[in-house]
Design a protein around this motif. Structure first.
Motif, PDB file in Angstrom:
ATOM      1  N   PHE A 208     -61.192 -55.051 -23.122  1.00  0.00           N
ATOM      2  CA  PHE A 208     -60.702 -56.416 -22.941  1.00  0.00           C
ATOM      3  C   PHE A 208     -60.296 -56.634 -21.487  1.00  0.00           C
ATOM      4  CE2 PHE A 208     -57.242 -59.613 -23.741  1.00  0.00           C
ATOM      5  CZ  PHE A 208     -58.097 -60.624 -24.090  1.00  0.00           C
ATOM      6  N   ILE A 209     -59.453 -55.719 -20.987  1.00  0.00           N
ATOM      7  CA  ILE A 209     -58.980 -55.872 -19.600  1.00  0.00           C
ATOM      8  C   ILE A 209     -60.161 -55.843 -18.653  1.00  0.00           C
ATOM      9  CG2 ILE A 209     -57.632 -54.787 -17.781  1.00  0.00           C
ATOM     10  CD1 ILE A 209     -55.682 -53.894 -19.774  1.00  0.00           C
TER      11      ILE A 209
ATOM     12  N   LEU B  22     -55.078 -46.932 -23.250  1.00  0.00           N
ATOM     13  CA  LEU B  22     -55.057 -48.335 -23.640  1.00  0.00           C
ATOM     14  C   LEU B  22     -55.774 -48.577 -24.956  1.00  0.00           C
ATOM     15  CD1 LEU B  22     -55.771 -50.058 -20.241  1.00  0.00           C
ATOM     16  CD2 LEU B  22     -53.663 -50.102 -21.508  1.00  0.00           C
TER      17      LEU B  22
ATOM     18  N   SER C 186     -59.942 -49.643 -15.511  1.00  0.00           N
ATOM     19  CA  SER C 186     -59.410 -49.761 -16.864  1.00  0.00           C
ATOM     20  C   SER C 186     -60.332 -49.092 -17.877  1.00  0.00           C
ATOM     21  CB  SER C 186     -59.198 -51.220 -17.219  1.00  0.00           C
ATOM     22  OG  SER C 186     -60.425 -51.811 -17.554  1.00  0.00           O
TER      23      SER C 186
ATOM     24  N   CYS D  27     -59.073 -45.745 -18.674  1.00  0.00           N
ATOM     25  CA  CYS D  27     -57.714 -45.593 -19.188  1.00  0.00           C
ATOM     26  C   CYS D  27     -57.737 -45.413 -20.695  1.00  0.00           C
ATOM     27  CB  CYS D  27     -56.861 -46.795 -18.813  1.00  0.00           C
ATOM     28  SG  CYS D  27     -56.610 -46.942 -17.068  1.00  0.00           S
TER      29      CYS D  27
ATOM     30  N   LEU E  23     -64.761 -61.107 -15.392  1.00  0.00           N
ATOM     31  CA  LEU E  23     -64.995 -62.565 -15.458  1.00  0.00           C
ATOM     32  C   LEU E  23     -64.165 -63.283 -14.395  1.00  0.00           C
ATOM     33  CD1 LEU E  23     -66.581 -64.546 -17.154  1.00  0.00           C
ATOM     34  CD2 LEU E  23     -64.620 -64.797 -18.619  1.00  0.00           C
TER      35      LEU E  23
ATOM     36  N   VAL F 193     -60.200 -52.926 -10.694  1.00  0.00           N
ATOM     37  CA  VAL F 193     -59.400 -52.871 -11.918  1.00  0.00           C
ATOM     38  C   VAL F 193     -60.314 -52.784 -13.131  1.00  0.00           C
ATOM     39  CG1 VAL F 193     -57.882 -54.224 -13.383  1.00  0.00           C
ATOM     40  CG2 VAL F 193     -57.399 -54.028 -10.984  1.00  0.00           C
TER      41      VAL F 193
ATOM     42  N   ALA G 266     -58.199 -51.829 -26.032  1.00  0.00           N
ATOM     43  CA  ALA G 266     -57.823 -52.901 -25.123  1.00  0.00           C
ATOM     44  C   ALA G 266     -58.469 -52.746 -23.765  1.00  0.00           C
ATOM     45  CB  ALA G 266     -56.308 -52.919 -24.970  1.00  0.00           C
TER      46      ALA G 266
ATOM     47  N   ALA H 295     -63.313 -56.615 -19.221  1.00  0.00           N
ATOM     48  CA  ALA H 295     -64.144 -57.811 -19.303  1.00  0.00           C
ATOM     49  C   ALA H 295     -63.474 -58.994 -18.624  1.00  0.00           C
ATOM     50  CB  ALA H 295     -64.411 -58.153 -20.769  1.00  0.00           C
ATOM     51  N   ILE H 296     -62.194 -59.161 -18.878  1.00  0.00           N
ATOM     52  CA  ILE H 296     -61.508 -60.311 -18.295  1.00  0.00           C
ATOM     53  C   ILE H 296     -61.429 -60.175 -16.782  1.00  0.00           C
ATOM     54  CG2 ILE H 296     -59.332 -61.545 -18.197  1.00  0.00           C
ATOM     55  CD1 ILE H 296     -60.324 -62.129 -20.767  1.00  0.00           C
ATOM     56  N   SER H 297     -61.153 -58.975 -16.297  1.00  0.00           N
ATOM     57  CA  SER H 297     -61.090 -58.789 -14.848  1.00  0.00           C
ATOM     58  C   SER H 297     -62.420 -59.143 -14.216  1.00  0.00           C
ATOM     59  CB  SER H 297     -60.737 -57.353 -14.505  1.00  0.00           C
ATOM     60  OG  SER H 297     -59.562 -56.990 -15.116  1.00  0.00           O
TER      61      SER H 297
END
Lengths: 130, 94, 174, 89, 528, 132, 277
Positions: free
Chosen positions: F80-81, F74, F68, F71, F87, F64, F77, F83-85
């Motif tokens: 963001f997606i 987006l 992302s 994409c 982490l 993911v 964003a 980096a969070i995924s």
């Protein structure tokens, strides 16, 4: 809104009411205090879920948060057209804290009850009658 | 919008698989003969849902939703260790 | 200004940088606000956890060779070792007869620091087919639940289960 | 293409599991199992909040419902007793 | 813009805010000074200031022609939270503040044997904020939050003497029942918001009437279904909190182990607040039995009268058999709560006048009785009536107070509760419910017997065992005397008080037009 | 078409790698779930659970994260997606094995059955008193 | 037994059917539909309305701006509820003075601590990550999902994890005691309270202003809290509220966990002594 969507939403609704009913049953009928507390937490959470559910919106929903600090007018219109209802979310955040606070306090009380009576069964914790 | 359609196609494959896997985990939780079984299935389930959440964030196109996945992954751990400590038969604070 | 103070300061600086990185990832923006709040918060957290988290001198933290080994290890682990183990276990799950021969075996280890111990243990657990059930720190043994017990001999278990990990762990942490 | 139908199907699944969980919680005699089941319930509600587009509540509820409730209840159980007594009625 | 803005408007808002602020500060003050005296002075000062502030609010409310509106964060009604204070709520606010001030004074002596008093005072301040906030607020969700502030401090106050098993048990019962009740109220809010799309009381009243409010427009769903479900849930929830009979079981248990100050405040203010909320919903928002939601309201009124009668009868019967002084007085609270519910359930203005007057009288007399009981128990150390035998002779002031309070609550003519019961009987007569007067008389006679039992035990009987040589402390006797005098004065002045104070308040409660208009003016001015 | 310039090629590569990782991960998850249901006792189920967490959660999260990045729709964003995924994946690799280990240890101490088994050296060592 | 069960099930089914029917009757409002309610639309339009700042809260997050601005006073009292619950917990678990025998008791217990080395090490790392993630959630509460309570609940998981994996004495050795937590909580709450009151200072000098006001309005003369530049957007008072609430909630939870994790032996000893007296 298609028939399928409507049926699904009604089903969700009925399921939530069922959870409310079952947890209330457990709250009233189960003798153990901790069980009562667990049922109470489920009861409160379900009430919260119910109001959030009523704030949902079925047209390509997005969270009620503007994704940028410098929006254009069209972006704001798109946002207003799609974002879900923020009011229930605000209410629920408050309610979650309140439920949690009451629950914490109840757990403290339950432990103290156990220290006095050596049991958590409400039928045996009955120095008070009437 | 080719990227978007590709993502949609992947989503149509991935989301049902994850939902079915989640249901299987739930069955294990409900069946689970022992408490460790249930806890194991719950942590698997929450990691499963993490992926689902991250993926749905792309699919829906709203990045703000993704933070929940991080938190879920972080908190699933505490259930594991607290149940472990409980099963070891000691007071949890020691 | 003793060397202990200096080394503590070093640790704090390194950890601050590390935490600030996590902060930036978690908030996904680098504005002035983030720099101010993030640096303040990460330095506070670093001061709080420096002595708890890092017991070795700070020079070890910024040793590039160790980081290099770490990255190499991660690549090797996630591309080769994991998949081999995965395929093995998947075969067992999907096989109609479920060919399993489980048991708990003893695996010795020879590393010193906690981090190395944990790295090996978690690597073992993360590979499907082996799970660390208990770790005996005084005698330096892992008790590993193994899905297919080939032998209960310590040397063979060591060879099969943890040799590769230990090789890397020694280079990374010890 | 509208994705809301996907959300609604997942929502229905989550709520169904929630109903089953609540029933099991009420029926279960072992309090630790009841706590674990209520944690499952919380995870399902978390998923529901996510699908209902409430990220704020997801953040609050995950910490409270999955983490704090279950651990504090386990604290209470470890300080008191584990099994609910059989209902004598 | 020309809003009617004066700085004195901030006073209503400050009442609960000051209370919670001092509650926040109290633990820190205790941590720093480690002194019990400082805490006591602090709390007495704060409750005194609160009394002054609520009196100012009362003055404002009685001199103004329409409800006072305070907009928090400068947000006009349907958008933000407002305090909407009419005379009814201002009166209840003052009543609560008086009770709290006396309770704070009384506690300084009453709790001398307890440890950890700073927590008690913190909870007391929180309790005050909750009660006053409930009375003042004009927003149904804020009402929920304030009610939770009230409830949680009440649960904790009940459990204050945590080394007494009864106290903890009573608190647990109260907490479980109470939190179920508040959650039910939350579900009612869900339905209201779902179909009306607003949380403001004035806005709701306007929508029930079919008017259009700025921003929110008219009602969205089927108003009758919504009000039906919501009102049923609300009455259920608050009849639990008001201890009306099928849901009364928690109250005696809670009052047994609790400090008597809590019992006094709770039966004087918390029960009243619950009934006030029911009245607010029935008469201001749904506009009584002549309003648009008449069938629903009619059903609820009948239910209220039935519950009130049941409370009066069951409570008074159970009063007689009690051996525990706190418990006996607690059942008396159920009886009186039943009277108030009957008054509210009649549905005529006179009935509500009787209810409001009885709320005030009952609060005063009940606080008096509880303080007397507290004096005895403080000296003797037991709540059993047999153990208290003969203690009344040693404490003459307290005994005088006890006699006055008991006779007042039983409805003996010159005293205050007699007047309110008289009005209640008149209201029943006018509403063609004359048979119910018999219920009131029956309950009064039974409770008089119960009170005589206390008086006989305390004053006439010879001591069963040796009593300790203690005299009543002035700080514990003065509130008793003050309340006793108030009982007599209110009884004598009733012909003046009712038309000047009570009737305007009831008029305000029933005057939905005014209530809506006050909010709507601001909303229309500020929200295009 | 997607392929027009080097950037598009990269994007396509990211999408394909991410997609493959995600789909394979989903299959792993399903198989892990099946294993969790089929295996006879808790300790064997742990292995299926590892397949479900590492193969079924960490790899898809990496997928993911990569996907992302490609994409465009987006906007910002996507970082963001991603980096969070990433982490989240790292956190899962840290916590999942630890949690399994903790519960397994406790389960063994609490006497959860290990049958069927070829050998149980830990049990023997416990009996001998070598391990606490 | 079976009879009652059956009756209960019947009642449940009837309740569900009744409420769902009621919902279908009131169909336009009870079920989620394509439109939200007008009040919600107002908040959505105005929370970051750059073109008409009369009604804005200067925050892109509608939920946070409702929590701390439009319906701010609710949140103040909600915090009070939590505060009072904590005070209640402290009341129920209070001890007079911990005297020497109890101290030695805790010394005795100290020998067996925590879980295995793997759990201990990983818990330390995860707890530190949680701390920093929680700060990120709190500091961006007015921009992205998150806020004071969410972050406070998040950060409280770290001490909980430490208590379970490494025992409560680990925290107490590092001076995270109950008293300090209580003081920290009070400081956080008083910060919130002062921020609520600050606008009223302007009222003293004759300005038109209301309690808990955040931004300037055409009908008031309060200048409003600064919203900040684009690189440091703090959305008026929302940032202050979020950070103060974060500190308060985190400290409050930690206090509760410290209380809960007191060994039961301490209380047994206390009650023994109380009955002996």
């Amino acid at each position: 809104m298609s028939m399928l969507e409507f049926t699904l939403l009604m089903y969700c609704y009925a399921a939530l009411i069922a959870v409310l009913a079952i947890s209330l049953y457990g709250l009233v009928r189960r003798p153990n205090i901790l069980k009562k507390i667990i049922c109470l937490s489920i009861f409160g959470d379900t009430a919260n879920t119910l109001i959030i559910f009523l704030g949902f919106r079925t047209r390509n929903p997005i969270p009620p948060i503007v994704p940028t600090l410098t929006p254009t007018k069209s972006l704001m219109m798109e946002f207003t057209r799609r974002a879900v209802d923020p009011v229930p979310q605000c209410l629920v955040l408050t309610a979650i804290v309140i439920n949690m606070a009451v629950l914490m306090f109840l757990i403290f009380l339950a432990i103290q009850i156990y220290r006095h009576y050596g049991t958590l069964d409400v039928r045996k914790v009955a120095r008070l009658r009437g | 919008m080719e990227v978007h359609s590709l993502i949609n196609t992947i989503a149509m494959v991935v989301i049902p698989i994850y939902a079915v896997a989640a249901l299987l985990f739930v069955i294990r939780v409900l069946k689970g003969p022992t408490i460790p079984d249930m806890v194991l299935a719950i942590s698997c389930l929450s990691y499963d849902l993490c992926v689902l959440m991250c993926f749905l964030a792309i699919y829906i196109g709203s990045s703000l939703l993704v933070l929940g996945a991080l938190c879920l992954a972080l908190w699933a751990y505490i259930l594991d260790i607290s149940v472990a400590k409980y099963l070891e038969g000691r007071e949890l604070g020691e | 200004m003793g060397s202990t103070t200096l080394s503590k300061l070093g640790k704090i600086i390194v950890l601050t940088a590390f935490f600030f990185l996590i902060y930036v990832i978690a908030s996904a923006s680098i504005t002035l606000l983030d720099v101010v709040v993030g640096l303040a918060a990460s330095s506070v957290v670093a001061v709080l956890v420096a002595e708890i988290l890092v017991k070795s001198p700070p020079s070890k933290l910024i040793d590039l060779r160790r980081w290099g080994w770490y990255i190499l290890y991660a690549l090797h682990y996630f591309t080769v070792i994991e998949w081999r183990a995965h395929i093995d276990v998947i075969r067992r799950i999907l096989h109609p007869k479920m060919p399993i021969n489980p048991g708990i075996v003893r695996v010795p280890y020879h590393v010193v620091t906690d981090y190395a111990t944990v790295l090996i243990a978690n690597s073992i657990t993360n590979t499907p087919g082996t799970v660390v059930v208990e770790v005996d720190e005084s005698r330096k043994y892992y008790y590993v639940h193994w899905i297919d017990v080939i032998s209960t001999k310590e040397e063979i278990c060591y060879e099969k289960i943890s040799k590769t990990f230990e090789k890397y762990a020694k280079r990374i942490f010890d | 293409m509208s994705y809301v139908i996907v959300l609604e199907v997942l929502l229905a699944i989550a709520f169904t599991v929630a109903v089953i969980c609540t029933y099991m919680v009420v029926k279960e005699r072992d309090l630790v199992k009841a706590v674990v089941l209520s944690a499952l319930q919380s995870i399902m509600y978390t998923l529901a909040y996510y699908l209902l587009m409430a990220p704020d509540i997801v953040l609050a509820y995950v910490a409270v419902g999955v983490g704090i409730y279950s651990v504090v209840l386990l604290f209470a159980i470890s300080k008191t007793e584990r099994f609910e007594e059989v209902e004598a009625r | 813009m020309n809003l009617e803005y004066t700085p004195i408007l901030h006073v209503p808002a400050l009442v609960p805010i000051l209370a919670v602020g001092s509650a926040f500060a109290l633990p820190l003050i205790h941590l720093v000074t480690k002194s019990r005296k400082v805490c006591e002075y602090f709390v007495v000062t704060i409750t005194g200031i609160e009394l002054v502030l609520t009196t100012i609010v009362l003055h404002l409310a009685y001199t103004s022609t329409k409800p006072i509106i305070y907009t928090f964060g400068a947000w006009p009604p349907p958008v933000g939270i407002v305090y909407e204070i009419d005379r009814f709520s201002a009166l209840l606010g003052v009543l609560a503040a008086v009770l709290f001030f006396t309770a704070a004074l009384y506690s300084t002596k009453y709790l001398e044997k307890d440890y950890g008093v700073e927590w008690y005072y913190t909870l007391l301040l929180g309790f005050e904020a909750g009660i006053v906030g409930c009375a003042y607020t004009g927003d149904i969700f804020n009402l929920f939050v304030m009610f939770e502030v009230l409830s949680i401090s009440a649960y904790a106050l009940v459990a204050f003497r945590k080394d007494v098993p009864e106290a903890v048990e009573g608190s647990l019962k109260y907490a479980i029942v109470g939190s179920v009740a508040t959650t039910i109220y939350f579900i009612a809010i869900t339905f209201i918001y779902g179909s009306f799309g607003t949380l403001n009381m004035a806005d709701l009243a306007a929508k029930v009437r079919g008017l259009t409010f700025p921003v929110t427009g008219t009602a969205l769903g089927n108003v009758h279904v919504a009000t039906g479900i919501a009102l049923a849930l609300i009455v259920w929830a608050f009849s639990i909190e008001a201890a009306l009979v099928p849901n009364h079981f928690w109250l005696p248990d809670a009052y047994v182990g609790a400090p008597v100050t809590f019992s006094a405040i709770s039966s004087g203010a918390a029960v009243n607040i619950s009934l006030y909320i029911i009245a607010r919903y029935l008469y201001t928002i749904l506009q009584g039995r002549d309003g648009p939601a008449a069938p629903t309201v009619e059903a609820v009124l009948i239910a209220l009268v039935v519950m009130g009668c049941l409370s009066a009868i069951v409570g008074s019967v159970l009063m007689i058999v009690q051996k525990d002084i706190n418990r006996l007085i607690a059942y008396s609270t159920i009886v009186n709560s039943g009277y108030i519910a009957i008054g509210l359930g009649i549905g005529t203005p006179l009935g509500i006048v009787a209810a409001l007057f009885h709320m005030i009288n009952h609060a005063v007399a009940k606080a008096l009785l509880f303080f007397c009981a507290g004096n005895y128990v403080h000296v003797v150390g037991s709540r059993d009536l047999d153990d208290l035998a003969g203690v009344g002779k040693k404490m003459p002031l307290t005994t005088i107070g006890l006699v006055v309070g008991a006779l007042a609550l039983a409805g003996v003519p010159p005293l205050n509760c007699f007047m309110s019961k008289l009005i209640l009987a008149q209201a029943l007569f006018e509403a063609n419910l004359t048979p119910l007067i018999a219920v009131i008389v029956f309950a009064s006679v039974l409770s008089l017997m119960a009170y005589l039992k206390i008086i006989y035990n305390v004053y006439c009987r010879a001591p069963v065992k040796k009593l300790p040589e203690a005299r009543e402390h002035p700080l514990m006797a003065y509130p008793v005397i003050a309340y006793a005098i108030t009982c007599i004065v209110f009884g004598l002045l009733a012909p003046i008080l009712v038309p000047t104070a009570i009737e305007p308040a009831v008029t305000d409660l029933l005057n939905t037009d005014n209530y809506i208009k006050a909010a709507m003016e601001i909303a229309e001015k500020l929200l295009r | 078409m997607l392929v027009q310039d080097p950037y598009s090629v990269l994007k396509l590569a990211a999408l394909i790698i991410g997609g493959v990782l995600t789909v394979v991960g989903a299959l792993c998850d399903l198989i892990g779930a099946i294993g969790l249901l089929r295996f006879p006792n808790y300790f064997v189920r742990l292995h299926a659970a590892t397949v479900a967490t590492i193969g079924g959660a960490v790899y898809p999260l990496f997928g993911v994260a990569i996907m992302s990045l490609a994409c465009d729709f987006l906007g910002v964003a996507r970082w963001f997606i991603s980096a969070i995924s990433f982490l989240t994946a790292i956190i899962i690799t840290l916590t999942a094995p630890t949690g399994s280990h903790a519960v397994a240890r406790a389960a063994h101490k609490a006497g959860v059955p290990v049958h069927p088994k070829a050998c149980d050296l830990l049990e023997e060592d416990r009996k001998r008193g070598v391990v606490k | 037994m079976r009879g009652t069960e059956l009756i209960v099930v019947m009642c449940t089914v009837i309740l569900i059917v009744a409420v769902t029917t009621a919902v279908i009757m009131g169909i336009t409002a009870y079920t989620p539909g394509p439109e939200v309610r007008p009040l919600a639309k107002f908040y959505l339009e105005n929370c970051l309305n750059l073109w008409n700042r009369a009604y804005w809260a200067a925050s892109p997050e509608a939920v946070c701006s409702m929590l701390w601005d439009y319906r701010g006073i609710d949140t103040l009292y909600e915090t009070t509820v939590f505060f009072l619950a904590i005070i209640g917990g402290v009341t129920v678990f209070r001890l007079i003075e911990v005297t020497p025998p109890l101290e030695s008791l805790s010394e005795k217990i100290r020998r067996v601590l925590g879980l295995s080395v793997i759990v201990r090490t990983i818990s330390k790392i995860v707890a530190s990550i949680i701390l920093i993630v929680a700060v990120a959630i709190a500091a961006h509460g007015h921009l992205t999902p998150g806020g004071g309570f969410q972050a406070g609940a998040a950060i409280s998981v770290a001490p909980l994890m430490i208590i379970i994996a490494l025992s409560r004495y680990f925290l107490e050795e590092r001076k995270l005691t109950k008293e300090r937590m209580l003081a920290l909580r009070t400081v956080g709450l008083l910060t919130i309270w002062c921020t609520v009151i600050i606008p009223l200072i302007f009222a003293l000098v004759g300005q038109v202003v209301y309690a808990m006001q955040n931004q300037a309005k055409p009908w008031t003369t309060f200048p409003g809290f600064p919203t900040g530049q684009l690189s440091t957007w703090i959305a008026g008072s929302l940032f202050i509220y979020n950070m103060a609430e974060f500190v308060a909630v985190g400290a409050g939870f930690t206090l509760l966990f410290l209380l809960l994790s007191l060994p039961e032996e301490v209380f047994r000893e206390f009650m023994r002594r109380l009955t002996r007296k």
